[in-house]
Design a protein around this motif. Sequence first.
Motif, PDB file in Angstrom:
ATOM      1  N   VAL A 180       0.967  -1.320  -0.228  1.00  0.00           N
ATOM      2  CA  VAL A 180       0.202  -0.143  -0.305  1.00  0.00           C
ATOM      3  C   VAL A 180       0.466   1.412   0.300  1.00  0.00           C
ATOM      4  CG1 VAL A 180      -1.749   1.058   1.398  1.00  0.00           C
ATOM      5  CG2 VAL A 180      -2.192  -1.048   0.690  1.00  0.00           C
ATOM      6  N   ARG A 181       2.050   1.189   0.315  1.00  0.00           N
ATOM      7  CA  ARG A 181       2.993   2.058   0.790  1.00  0.00           C
ATOM      8  C   ARG A 181       3.060   2.569  -0.644  1.00  0.00           C
ATOM      9  NH1 ARG A 181       7.363   2.354   5.317  1.00  0.00           N
ATOM     10  NH2 ARG A 181       5.858   3.837   6.200  1.00  0.00           N
ATOM     11  N   ILE A 182       4.082   1.509  -1.569  1.00  0.00           N
ATOM     12  CA  ILE A 182       4.159   1.470  -2.295  1.00  0.00           C
ATOM     13  C   ILE A 182       3.010   1.985  -3.579  1.00  0.00           C
ATOM     14  CG2 ILE A 182       4.943   0.686  -4.667  1.00  0.00           C
ATOM     15  CD1 ILE A 182       6.455  -1.779  -3.102  1.00  0.00           C
ATOM     16  N   LYS A 183       2.178   1.687  -3.189  1.00  0.00           N
ATOM     17  CA  LYS A 183       0.545   2.185  -4.041  1.00  0.00           C
ATOM     18  C   LYS A 183       0.558   4.329  -4.033  1.00  0.00           C
ATOM     19  CE  LYS A 183      -1.738  -1.558  -4.111  1.00  0.00           C
ATOM     20  NZ  LYS A 183      -3.392  -2.585  -3.503  1.00  0.00           N
ATOM     21  N   SER A 184       1.274   4.176  -2.800  1.00  0.00           N
ATOM     22  CA  SER A 184       0.861   5.913  -2.327  1.00  0.00           C
ATOM     23  C   SER A 184       1.889   6.129  -3.309  1.00  0.00           C
ATOM     24  CB  SER A 184       0.703   6.046  -1.255  1.00  0.00           C
ATOM     25  OG  SER A 184       0.629   6.901  -0.608  1.00  0.00           O
ATOM     26  N   ILE A 185       3.091   6.018  -3.234  1.00  0.00           N
ATOM     27  CA  ILE A 185       4.205   6.740  -3.850  1.00  0.00           C
ATOM     28  C   ILE A 185       3.751   6.937  -5.451  1.00  0.00           C
ATOM     29  CG2 ILE A 185       6.702   6.587  -4.098  1.00  0.00           C
ATOM     30  CD1 ILE A 185       7.074   5.056  -1.551  1.00  0.00           C
ATOM     31  N   LEU A 186       3.176   5.883  -5.439  1.00  0.00           N
ATOM     32  CA  LEU A 186       3.574   5.557  -7.860  1.00  0.00           C
ATOM     33  C   LEU A 186       2.357   6.781  -7.856  1.00  0.00           C
ATOM     34  CD1 LEU A 186       3.950   2.177  -8.483  1.00  0.00           C
ATOM     35  CD2 LEU A 186       5.132   4.058  -8.675  1.00  0.00           C
ATOM     36  N   GLU A 187       1.437   6.550  -7.688  1.00  0.00           N
ATOM     37  CA  GLU A 187       0.192   7.516  -7.140  1.00  0.00           C
ATOM     38  C   GLU A 187       0.616   8.964  -7.504  1.00  0.00           C
ATOM     39  OE1 GLU A 187      -3.032   6.606  -4.488  1.00  0.00           O
ATOM     40  OE2 GLU A 187      -3.929   4.538  -5.562  1.00  0.00           O
ATOM     41  N   LYS A 188       1.435   9.697  -6.161  1.00  0.00           N
ATOM     42  CA  LYS A 188       2.092  10.774  -6.113  1.00  0.00           C
ATOM     43  C   LYS A 188       3.124  10.906  -6.393  1.00  0.00           C
ATOM     44  CE  LYS A 188       0.874  10.706  -1.269  1.00  0.00           C
ATOM     45  NZ  LYS A 188       1.171  10.887   0.276  1.00  0.00           N
ATOM     46  N   TYR A 189       3.894  10.187  -7.288  1.00  0.00           N
ATOM     47  CA  TYR A 189       4.418  10.386  -8.477  1.00  0.00           C
ATOM     48  C   TYR A 189       3.843  10.803 -10.268  1.00  0.00           C
ATOM     49  CZ  TYR A 189       8.582   9.692 -11.504  1.00  0.00           C
ATOM     50  OH  TYR A 189       9.118  10.163 -13.141  1.00  0.00           O
ATOM     51  N   LYS A 190       2.849   9.891  -9.720  1.00  0.00           N
ATOM     52  CA  LYS A 190       2.366  10.050 -11.173  1.00  0.00           C
ATOM     53  C   LYS A 190       1.428  11.689 -10.961  1.00  0.00           C
ATOM     54  CE  LYS A 190      -0.834   8.130 -14.642  1.00  0.00           C
ATOM     55  NZ  LYS A 190      -2.344   6.980 -14.461  1.00  0.00           N
ATOM     56  N   GLU A 191       1.043  11.850  -9.681  1.00  0.00           N
ATOM     57  CA  GLU A 191       0.482  13.423  -9.819  1.00  0.00           C
ATOM     58  C   GLU A 191       1.282  14.684  -9.633  1.00  0.00           C
ATOM     59  OE1 GLU A 191      -1.588  13.426  -6.347  1.00  0.00           O
ATOM     60  OE2 GLU A 191      -3.111  11.798  -6.699  1.00  0.00           O
ATOM     61  N   LEU A 192       2.901  14.434  -9.213  1.00  0.00           N
ATOM     62  CA  LEU A 192       4.120  15.248  -9.223  1.00  0.00           C
ATOM     63  C   LEU A 192       4.623  15.509 -10.843  1.00  0.00           C
ATOM     64  CD1 LEU A 192       6.009  16.348  -7.807  1.00  0.00           C
ATOM     65  CD2 LEU A 192       7.235  15.330  -7.342  1.00  0.00           C
ATOM     66  N   ARG A 193       4.481  14.641 -11.189  1.00  0.00           N
ATOM     67  CA  ARG A 193       5.142  14.504 -13.236  1.00  0.00           C
ATOM     68  C   ARG A 193       4.444  14.682 -13.618  1.00  0.00           C
ATOM     69  NH1 ARG A 193       9.998  16.323 -12.060  1.00  0.00           N
ATOM     70  NH2 ARG A 193      11.338  15.522 -10.461  1.00  0.00           N
ATOM     71  N   GLY A 194       3.176  13.178 -13.537  1.00  0.00           N
ATOM     72  CA  GLY A 194       2.096  13.700 -14.749  1.00  0.00           C
ATOM     73  C   GLY A 194       2.673  13.402 -15.736  1.00  0.00           C
ATOM     74  N   ALA A 195       2.404  14.123 -17.085  1.00  0.00           N
ATOM     75  CA  ALA A 195       3.242  13.901 -18.187  1.00  0.00           C
ATOM     76  C   ALA A 195       4.587  12.987 -18.855  1.00  0.00           C
ATOM     77  CB  ALA A 195       2.496  14.812 -19.722  1.00  0.00           C
ATOM     78  N   ASP A 196       5.304  14.340 -17.591  1.00  0.00           N
ATOM     79  CA  ASP A 196       6.696  14.111 -17.191  1.00  0.00           C
ATOM     80  C   ASP A 196       7.267  13.012 -17.036  1.00  0.00           C
ATOM     81  OD1 ASP A 196       6.789  16.227 -18.720  1.00  0.00           O
ATOM     82  OD2 ASP A 196       6.904  17.806 -16.455  1.00  0.00           O
ATOM     83  N   ALA A 197       6.494  12.147 -16.270  1.00  0.00           N
ATOM     84  CA  ALA A 197       6.630  10.541 -16.008  1.00  0.00           C
ATOM     85  C   ALA A 197       7.177   9.905 -17.243  1.00  0.00           C
ATOM     86  CB  ALA A 197       5.345  10.486 -15.283  1.00  0.00           C
ATOM     87  N   LYS A 198       8.210   9.683 -16.918  1.00  0.00           N
ATOM     88  CA  LYS A 198       8.970   8.984 -17.558  1.00  0.00           C
ATOM     89  C   LYS A 198       9.472   7.424 -17.272  1.00  0.00           C
ATOM     90  CE  LYS A 198      10.413  12.060 -20.572  1.00  0.00           C
ATOM     91  NZ  LYS A 198      11.978  12.909 -21.589  1.00  0.00           N
ATOM     92  N   VAL A 199       9.194   6.095 -18.156  1.00  0.00           N
ATOM     93  CA  VAL A 199       9.767   5.198 -18.330  1.00  0.00           C
ATOM     94  C   VAL A 199      10.824   5.162 -17.539  1.00  0.00           C
ATOM     95  CG1 VAL A 199       9.771   2.323 -17.673  1.00  0.00           C
ATOM     96  CG2 VAL A 199       7.131   3.829 -17.381  1.00  0.00           C
ATOM     97  N   VAL A 200      12.389   4.416 -17.260  1.00  0.00           N
ATOM     98  CA  VAL A 200      13.718   4.495 -16.818  1.00  0.00           C
ATOM     99  C   VAL A 200      13.737   2.771 -16.254  1.00  0.00           C
ATOM    100  CG1 VAL A 200      13.657   7.414 -17.228  1.00  0.00           C
ATOM    101  CG2 VAL A 200      14.858   5.205 -14.818  1.00  0.00           C
ATOM    102  N   PRO A 201      15.371   2.658 -17.421  1.00  0.00           N
ATOM    103  CA  PRO A 201      15.686   1.019 -16.772  1.00  0.00           C
ATOM    104  C   PRO A 201      16.227   1.108 -15.410  1.00  0.00           C
ATOM    105  CG  PRO A 201      16.833   1.925 -18.813  1.00  0.00           C
ATOM    106  CD  PRO A 201      16.250   3.391 -18.611  1.00  0.00           C
ATOM    107  N   ILE A 202      16.087   0.695 -14.529  1.00  0.00           N
ATOM    108  CA  ILE A 202      16.440   0.157 -13.064  1.00  0.00           C
ATOM    109  C   ILE A 202      18.444   0.529 -13.165  1.00  0.00           C
ATOM    110  CG2 ILE A 202      17.570  -1.171 -11.670  1.00  0.00           C
ATOM    111  CD1 ILE A 202      14.263  -2.424 -12.008  1.00  0.00           C
ATOM    112  N   ARG A 203      18.862   1.261 -12.325  1.00  0.00           N
ATOM    113  CA  ARG A 203      20.024   2.094 -12.211  1.00  0.00           C
ATOM    114  C   ARG A 203      20.737   1.221 -11.869  1.00  0.00           C
ATOM    115  NH1 ARG A 203      21.470   6.545  -8.765  1.00  0.00           N
ATOM    116  NH2 ARG A 203      20.681   5.804  -6.809  1.00  0.00           N
ATOM    117  N   PRO A 204      22.290   1.038 -11.786  1.00  0.00           N
ATOM    118  CA  PRO A 204      22.825   0.608 -10.686  1.00  0.00           C
ATOM    119  C   PRO A 204      23.206   1.255  -9.434  1.00  0.00           C
ATOM    120  CG  PRO A 204      24.274   1.059 -13.228  1.00  0.00           C
ATOM    121  CD  PRO A 204      22.740   1.614 -12.920  1.00  0.00           C
TER     122      PRO A 204
END
Length: 589
Positions: free
Chosen positions: A475-499
């Motif tokens: 549920v905590r992860i869900k909340s973070i992902l929802e807030k990130y989407k609100e924060l970044r909106g159309a700028d939310a890009k999917v990037v590879p997992i980094r080192p």
Amino acid sequence: MKTILDLIVEELKPAFTGCGYDEKYIRVTVSNRPDLCEYQCNGAMAAAKAYKKKPIDIANEVVEKTAGSKMFSEINAVMPGFINIRLNPCYLASYVQQVAEDEKLGLNAAEKPETIIIDYGGANVAKPLHVGHLRSAVIGESIKRISRYMGHHVISDVHLGDWGLQMGLIIEELHDRQPDLVYFDPDYTGEYPSEPPFTISELEDIYPAASAKSKVDAAFRERAQQATFKLQSGYAPFHAIWKHIMNVSLKDLKKNYGNLNVSFDLWKGESDAQPYIPGLIEDLQKKGLAYESDGALVVDIAQEGDAKEYPPCIVRKSDGAALYATSDLATIIEREQDFHPDRYIYVVDKRQELHFIQVFRVAKKAGIVKEDTPMIFLGFGTMNGKDGGPFKTREGGVMRLEHLIKNIDEKVYEKIQEKQKVPADEMTRTAEIVGLAALKYADLSNQATKDYIFDVDRFISFEGNTGPHIQYMIVRIKSILEKYKELRGADAKVVPIRPAESETEKALQMALCRFGEVTESAFYETAPHKLCQYMAAVADAFNAFYLENKILSEEDAAKQAAFISLITLTKRVLDTCMDLLGMESPEHM
């Protein structure tokens, strides 16, 4: 997709063989001392005796040969001959990204899918499910789901107790209560009613009353035995009552199993096996396997090399009656004819081990099942109260399963009400989801063969090794992902997992890359507790990562996006584990 362990072994092969050592000695495990290393190879220890060398000398040679490997950031030999390994963060990130892109999260699905029969119900009709039915249902359901995720064709069977003396007891008790029913009129020749002469509540009262009466009234017990015989001989009026019992009971059983998120492909019972019994007995006699002993018909099951003495399996009593072993063997004949299984798994109380040893050995001795067909008996322990004895109600009786679930749901409801984080219209459903996870995780996180103490306050805790704690992380992860989407909106890009740049980030990546390996192990060892342990480890790794990194306030957009990719995969892994164990997570907690 190969596991990290397999890939490490492949990386070490040229080093071992290049030094003149057989690759069979390469043994790699996850380290139980993460402060010292992440993986450990004990190959030098195993090879030392064969090559008459000190383990540390072999280990040093191998480590020297791996110089320049892009897989390892650190590899060294330590006394007395272990090879300690740390993965290169770039290599690990690349592998975890492959896991994220893989439909099965890195699992090697079965190359040759099997047809598997899983028998994990065993409820008796006309009786409510009680706490004694919990473990078979919960463990069996998880094994079914894990097996299907592996790519196997699974047929689950509830295998109801629907043909024994309890039927005669119910019929005769019904006779005493309602003697005017047409089923008891010997002159009646019409159609029998389509509506049952009792409700589920009345039926659940009839059986215990009849059972108690049979213990003190010999005449009544004799009548019940005669009624059972008449039913099993095809007497139409009693068969009509039996159909009513089945219809009323099945509706209730399906509802209560459904409350556990447990389902079956087959709702067959002992009655379905009865047509196969005469042929079974005849075949055992023809093959010279069955012989008379004290009037009963038995089959020897002792085998050379047995550590203890096993009694013969009785397939027909001296009075001609069949037993549970006969019914179970007949059921196997039916399953062989209908499905030709490659594997059988029985999830049953461990106190029935001798019974199933007898049944399995007779089945193979008689050629009913091929000699090389795995027949697995997963015997589970008991759920006990805090006093260490069998779990009971305050009054000392056996608790109905629906009452147990209701009690847990009520306690969870109170808990989430205190936190005031769940919308009012979601409270009831959230309590049900969390309560079920608390109950199932408490059971499944224990090795199936072991007994465990039922402690509802500990099980529903949002902290520690519990189902609700893992749900809270999701549920905590869900909340973070929802807030990130609100924060970044159309700028939310999917990037590879980094080192990984921190220990917690790397620990989370390492945990995620083990999903396939753990799931495969849980299947082959019929051990759902391994998936629970893994899920808890992932949740803990995420929590440590979350506490160290301010994901939503991270100013570096690229770094933040990589964090989001990592926790998105974490949620996907945890959700998949939850589903494989028959649980889910709510929207809020």
